[in-house]
Design a protein around this motif. Structure first.
Motif, short mmCIF file in Angstrom:
data_model
loop_
_atom_site.label_atom_id
_atom_site.label_comp_id
_atom_site.label_asym_id
_atom_site.label_seq_id
_atom_site.Cartn_x
_atom_site.Cartn_y
_atom_site.Cartn_z
N UNK A 113 -77.65 -3.08 6.81
CA UNK A 113 -77.95 -4.29 7.32
C UNK A 113 -79.18 -3.55 8.54
N UNK A 114 -80.33 -3.52 8.19
CA UNK A 114 -82.08 -2.64 8.79
C UNK A 114 -81.50 -3.94 10.13
N UNK A 115 -81.37 -2.98 11.56
CA UNK A 115 -82.12 -3.59 12.27
C UNK A 115 -83.41 -2.78 13.14
N UNK A 116 -84.38 -2.95 13.13
CA UNK A 116 -85.50 -2.73 14.37
C UNK A 116 -85.62 -3.28 15.05
N UNK A 117 -85.71 -1.95 16.30
CA UNK A 117 -85.43 -2.55 17.51
C UNK A 117 -86.78 -1.98 18.04
N UNK A 192 -74.92 -13.20 14.49
CA UNK A 192 -75.43 -14.42 13.71
C UNK A 192 -76.38 -14.13 12.91
N UNK A 193 -77.36 -13.42 13.04
CA UNK A 193 -78.51 -13.28 11.99
C UNK A 193 -77.88 -12.97 10.73
N UNK A 194 -77.37 -12.14 10.85
CA UNK A 194 -76.90 -11.83 9.24
C UNK A 194 -75.21 -12.95 8.50
N UNK A 195 -74.81 -13.11 9.05
CA UNK A 195 -74.17 -14.61 8.45
C UNK A 195 -75.00 -15.79 8.44
N UNK A 196 -75.41 -16.58 9.58
CA UNK A 196 -76.43 -17.38 8.99
C UNK A 196 -77.82 -17.38 8.27
N UNK A 197 -78.48 -16.27 8.68
CA UNK A 197 -79.12 -15.98 7.44
C UNK A 197 -79.42 -14.57 6.72
N UNK A 198 -78.68 -14.55 6.81
CA UNK A 198 -78.17 -13.07 4.89
C UNK A 198 -79.29 -12.17 5.13
N UNK A 199 -79.63 -11.82 6.77
CA UNK A 199 -80.97 -11.43 6.73
C UNK A 199 -80.87 -9.09 6.16
N UNK A 200 -81.91 -9.04 5.65
CA UNK A 200 -81.79 -7.87 5.46
C UNK A 200 -82.14 -7.18 6.77
N UNK A 201 -82.98 -7.70 7.27
CA UNK A 201 -83.69 -6.42 8.44
C UNK A 201 -84.01 -7.69 9.50
N UNK A 202 -83.59 -7.13 10.47
CA UNK A 202 -83.23 -7.78 11.81
C UNK A 202 -84.15 -7.04 13.05
N UNK A 203 -85.00 -7.95 13.38
CA UNK A 203 -85.83 -7.58 14.69
C UNK A 203 -85.53 -7.58 15.74
N UNK A 204 -85.17 -6.66 16.85
CA UNK A 204 -84.85 -7.01 17.81
C UNK A 204 -85.93 -6.48 19.27
N UNK A 233 -73.41 1.75 16.68
CA UNK A 233 -72.37 1.21 17.24
C UNK A 233 -71.73 0.34 16.42
N UNK A 234 -72.08 -0.69 15.71
CA UNK A 234 -71.67 -1.88 14.97
C UNK A 234 -71.75 -1.64 13.48
N UNK A 235 -72.65 -0.45 12.80
CA UNK A 235 -72.34 -0.49 12.11
C UNK A 235 -74.00 -0.26 11.03
N UNK A 236 -75.00 -0.58 11.84
CA UNK A 236 -76.36 -1.16 11.21
C UNK A 236 -77.27 0.26 11.66
N UNK A 237 -78.12 -0.25 10.62
CA UNK A 237 -79.48 1.46 9.81
C UNK A 237 -80.30 0.63 11.34
N UNK A 238 -80.53 2.04 12.28
CA UNK A 238 -81.18 1.07 13.50
C UNK A 238 -82.93 2.24 12.95
N UNK A 239 -83.91 1.66 13.61
CA UNK A 239 -85.32 2.07 13.65
C UNK A 239 -86.61 1.93 14.72
N UNK A 240 -86.04 2.25 15.52
CA UNK A 240 -86.85 2.39 16.80
C UNK A 240 -88.40 2.78 16.47
N UNK A 241 -88.49 0.54 17.18
CA UNK A 241 -90.74 0.91 16.83
C UNK A 241 -91.07 1.74 17.61
#
Length: 349
Positions: A113-117, A192-204, A233-241
């Motif tokens: 799961x990709x997270x963009x901070x 929750x974003x992964x479970x509720x929305x099956x999100x590919x990318x989560x922007x935080x 730390x929880x397994x996401x692949x993180x890309x800081x904008x």
């Protein structure tokens, strides 16, 4: 201390879900959050917080409605018992995803799961627009933190991105509120974003209204460092904008902002892929000198990608592009820094 006045509603200027913009008989304007204060109408007498306007601070000259008379009680009992704005006069009950999903959160895998901070709320729209322009099928969710505006409904970007189905949903975390779902903290929000929305990318990122002081650590965007670490730390692949600009009058924000250099040159523990846009030689040289000086190249892996022209898609959906008062054409480097990340991430889908 909170400055308060009793005012009378003259007119409702604008109304959207969970936000009313009102005109008072005194001639000034204000915002009302119906789920906190009750829905108001012409002629209603209301108690108003006037503090920021009295002090000429940054709420755009708008007061905030605290309550209306006569007071209303909740007509039907709703689920949940977690309070937000705890131990303040406006504390209210929510039904967060932690209560709704329970142990499901403990077993969800976030691998891949990709997270963009992002540091600024104004980064949300360009990131999302570039992702959707390059791949309309990518599912994007937004987790809003409580380091800026606490109300998601205050964001025009969020309203428009949801209206045009460019984001699957919004989760407001911590003491922020008004999302499609509520969360106790941003990490649960990501789950929750992964479970509720099956999100590919989560922007935080925070809502509108970053706070900064000019000191090294005195800014609310400092959260980007530790949220990047926690998400990794929880397994996401993180890309800081990145936060990039060459037109800011403040020297500390020229090139890569000192906020970004502090977060990823000094504070974070994780190692991340950092994406830079292709730039003119002089600008590239300047940014690379910053990266070397702050040891970012030693801690992280650098990538370069072309920015994405999002002026057409922003006009199509009537989503304004602006950051710190500067529009898309005035501050193209800022937006290229974000859309190049959109291009890089979209290549994985």
């Amino acid at each position: 201390m909170v400055n308060k006045e009793i005012k009378v509603i003259k007119d409702i200027i604008q109304e959207k879900v969970n936000l009313q913009t009102v005109l008072f008989t005194s001639g000034d304007k204000g915002y009302n959050y119906p789920f906190l204060s009750g829905k108001v109408k012409q002629g209603d007498e209301v108690l108003v917080n006037t503090t920021a306007v009295d002090l000429k601070l940054g709420t755009g000259g708008y007061h905030f409605v605290i309550a209306k008379y006569p007071f209303e009680k909740e007509k039907k009992k709703s689920k949940g018992h977690i309070m937000k704005l705890r131990y303040t006069p406006l504390q209210f009950k929510t039904y967060p995803i932690e209560e709704q999903l329970g142990k499901q959160l403990d077993y969800i895998s976030l691998k891949g799961t990709i997270v963009i901070t992002a540091e600024l709320h104004s980064m949300l729209a360009p990131i999302v627009l570039s992702l959707k322009k390059l791949n309309a099928k990518v599912k994007v969710a937004y987790v809003m933190t409580d380091s800026g505006s606490l109300s998601a409904t205050h964001s025009n970007s969020v309203t428009l991105l949801k209206k045009h189905k460019l984001i699957e949903g919004v989760i407001t975390s911590g003491h922020s509120f008004g999302g499609d779902l509520e969360a106790i903290n941003p990490i649960s929000g990501i789950q929750g974003a992964k479970i509720a929305y099956d999100a590919d990318v989560i922007v935080v990122s925070m809502g509108p209204g970053i706070v900064g002081t000019g000191t090294q650590f005195g800014f609310t965007g400092i959260e980007q460092s530790y949220l990047s670490d926690l998400a990794q730390n929880i397994g996401c692949t993180v890309y800081p904008a990145i936060r990039l600009s060459f037109i800011d009058s403040r020297k500390r924000h020229r090139g890569l902002s000192h906020h970004y250099l502090t977060n990823f040159g000094y504070l974070c523990n994780g190692r991340f892929d950092i994406v830079l846009p292709k730039m003119a030689r002089k600008k590239t040289k300047f940014v690379l000198s910053q990266i070397k000086k702050h040891n970012i190249s030693k801690k992280h892996h650098l990538n370069i990608a072309n920015g994405v022209n999002i002026s057409d898609i922003s006009k199509e959906f009537q989503i304004p592009l602006s950051s710190m008062g500067k529009g898309y054409d005035e501050n193209r480097d800022f937006f290229n820094g974000l859309t190049s990340l959109g291009r890089y991430v979209s290549s994985f889908y």
